[in-house]
Scaffold this active site. Structure first.
Site, PDB file in Angstrom:
ATOM      1  N   SER A 300      29.930 -92.387  -7.040  1.00 52.89           N
ATOM      2  CA  SER A 300      31.550 -92.370  -6.420  1.00 52.89           C
ATOM      3  C   SER A 300      32.297 -94.098  -6.689  1.00 52.89           C
ATOM      4  O   SER A 300      31.761 -94.878  -8.135  1.00 52.89           O
ATOM      5  CB  SER A 300      32.363 -92.049  -4.765  1.00 52.89           C
ATOM      6  N   ASP A 311      28.539-100.846 -18.839  1.00 54.69           N
ATOM      7  CA  ASP A 311      28.739-100.684 -20.576  1.00 54.69           C
ATOM      8  C   ASP A 311      29.445-102.060 -21.604  1.00 54.69           C
ATOM      9  O   ASP A 311      29.346-102.313 -22.388  1.00 54.69           O
ATOM     10  CB  ASP A 311      30.339 -99.864 -19.876  1.00 54.69           C
ATOM     11  N   LYS A 325      28.393 -89.518  -8.386  1.00 54.06           N
ATOM     12  CA  LYS A 325      29.954 -88.198  -8.121  1.00 54.06           C
ATOM     13  C   LYS A 325      30.617 -88.932  -9.290  1.00 54.06           C
ATOM     14  O   LYS A 325      30.772 -90.007  -9.013  1.00 54.06           O
ATOM     15  CB  LYS A 325      30.018 -88.968  -6.384  1.00 54.06           C
TER      16      LYS A 325
END
Length: 486
Positions: A300, A311, A325
């Site tokens: 999460s 990224d 999740k």
């Protein structure tokens, strides 16, 4: 609870969800939707009047809401009774009595795939942690009762309870190894962050994302600077089950100076949001070598932070693939007249990384895979025998002031009888000697993932190494291409 009260409760649910509809025939909802609602109320009233025995209206009400939530097939969308709502509040506040395991559970159970309780991660220094329960273990029984047919609420109510009372759990590790553990419930204080210097490298372990996490990270960075500065950072997200989305965003903002950190997408317009970095919140210099440690217990909010850092090529990821999740839940209270309330927890959106990737049920792979705890069946059997016979516990009780040299010597002695990895034996002894003390922030003798992270963060070519890593979008595109070829 009569039919009028049930209608009132259903109306409240629809209003909270932003659906402007009356239970007694919506003006703006026609056809099938209206007929379903009429049928539901008719059946509720019919069962209440004609069932062979007198019916508890609360049972009908709760059963209807449980069934509605379970029909969605989403383990994170559930009905919460009064006790569950109170437990959720306790967890959010960071204090409750239980065994200290972050868990998840599928809604449906089949003979081929029983819905056991999955351990996402143990909470540091909790009864579950001290008993050696690990992320990836499955709880197949609680006090002798099988867990597949239990709801998540039943599981939580059995694991939590008065301080000092025992609860027995049966653990399935891997595909075949099972063992029992008796856990003594205790006050579970959910910690947020621990940090220390490892030479000139700042090490911080984020245990859970709460309102205190981002301030804790800033405090850790200030501490590293007070110690003479740092040449690199290691952010340890292993076994961090997540927490507040806002906390993950504010934490990421300490390392990322611009761009979208995470976005949420939903069919509800108000839930389509983008959370962006602000330069004034950034406290770590651009280009600072950063390694993030992840594993299957990282979930999460942990995946929001690690995904954003990956990224933007800010950090290099080491360890194992994360849990996966990628959804956002809201808790909607349904107020009772006596002041207590039940409610529902509903998935309202999915979150996406800066390169527009959702990792739900996929997880985030590390840039360098380093596994821990991959032991043979023989070693696992030896571990279980050690635990069941309390060999180490009894020895440490008789030798309460063991030094590192004592630990090493006793590990060598144990290995003659229990054929296990010597590092693991030293780790088990060390944990036992520290059971009544505060555990050290890190363990370089045992933690091969951390040792590898230290090597990477000190690499003179770190900048080119992290720049060469692939974004989540690139990785998912490659995976899709590979599936098409197959």
């Amino acid at each position: 609870m009569n039919l009028r009260i049930l209608k009132s409760k259903l109306t409240y649910i629809f209003v909270v969800l932003g659906i402007s509809v009356s239970v007694s025939c919506a003006q703006d909802r026609k056809g099938v939707d209206e007929q379903y609602l009429k049928n539901f109320l008719t059946i509720y009233n019919y069962v209440q009047q004609y069932y062979v025995e007198e019916v508890d209206q609360k049972t009908l009400y709760e059963g209807a809401l449980k069934g509605m939530m379970e029909s969605l097939g989403d383990p994170y969308t559930v009905y919460l009774d009064v006790q569950d709502m109170r437990g959720l509040s306790d967890t959010t506040s960071g204090n409750f009595y239980g065994v200290g395991l972050s868990i998840s559970k599928a809604n449906k159970s089949t003979p081929d795939k029983p819905a056991y309780v999955d351990v996402v991660s143990p909470i540091e220094n909790s009864p579950g942690f001290k008993a050696g329960i690990q992320a990836g273990d499955k709880i197949i029984e609680i006090n002798g009762d099988p867990t597949p047919e239990m709801s998540m609420e039943e599981v939580l109510s059995r694991l939590r309870g008065p301080r000092g009372e025992p609860v027995e759990v049966t653990i399935l590790r891997g595909k075949t190894v099972t063992f029992k553990k008796i856990l003594i419930r205790d006050l579970i204080q959910v910690p947020t962050i621990e940090y220390a210097m490892i030479g000139k490298i700042g090490y911080m372990r984020l245990i859970q994302f709460t309102p205190d996490t981002a301030p804790g990270v800033e405090k850790a960075i200030n501490y590293f600077e007070e110690q003479g500065g740092y040449d690199g950072l290691i952010i340890d997200l292993r076994n961090n089950p997540g927490g507040l989305l806002d906390s993950a965003v504010k934490t990421a903002d300490k390392f990322i100076d611009s761009g979208v950190i995470v976005s949420t997408k939903s069919r509800i317009a108000s839930e389509n949001k983008a959370f962006s970095a602000t330069k004034k919140a950034t406290i770590v210099d651009k280009g600072t070598p950063i390694v993030v440690l992840i594993n299957k217990g990282s979930a999460s909010a942990s995946e929001i932070l690690s995904g954003a850092l990956k990224d933007y090529h800010v950090a290099y990821l080491v360890g194992e693939r994360t849990y996966g999740k990628g959804s956002v839940q809201q808790v909607l209270p349904l107020f009772e007249k006596d002041g207590t309330n039940d409610g529902i927890k509903l998935t309202v959106a999915r979150y996406y990384s800066p390169t527009d990737c959702n990792i739900d049920k996929i997880g985030i792979p590390p840039d360098m895979e380093v596994k821990m705890g991959n032991y043979s069946d023989e070693e696992t059997a030896a571990f279980i025998k050690l635990a069941e016979e309390r060999v180490i516990e009894k020895y440490v009780e008789e030798h309460p002031s063991m030094t590192e040299d004592d630990i090493a010597a006793y590990a060598q002695e144990l290995k003659k009888t229990y054929n296990m990895d010597i590092r693991l034996l030293r780790r088990l002894i060390r944990v036992e000697t520290l059971r009544t003390k505060k555990a050290p922030v890190y363990d370089l003798d045992y933690d091969v993932q951390l040792v590898e992270a230290l090597k990477i963060v000190k690499n003179p070519k770190f900048a080119s190494l992290v720049k060469s890593t692939k974004s989540l979008k690139q990785l998912q595109a490659e995976a899709e291409d590979s599936e098409k070829k197959e």
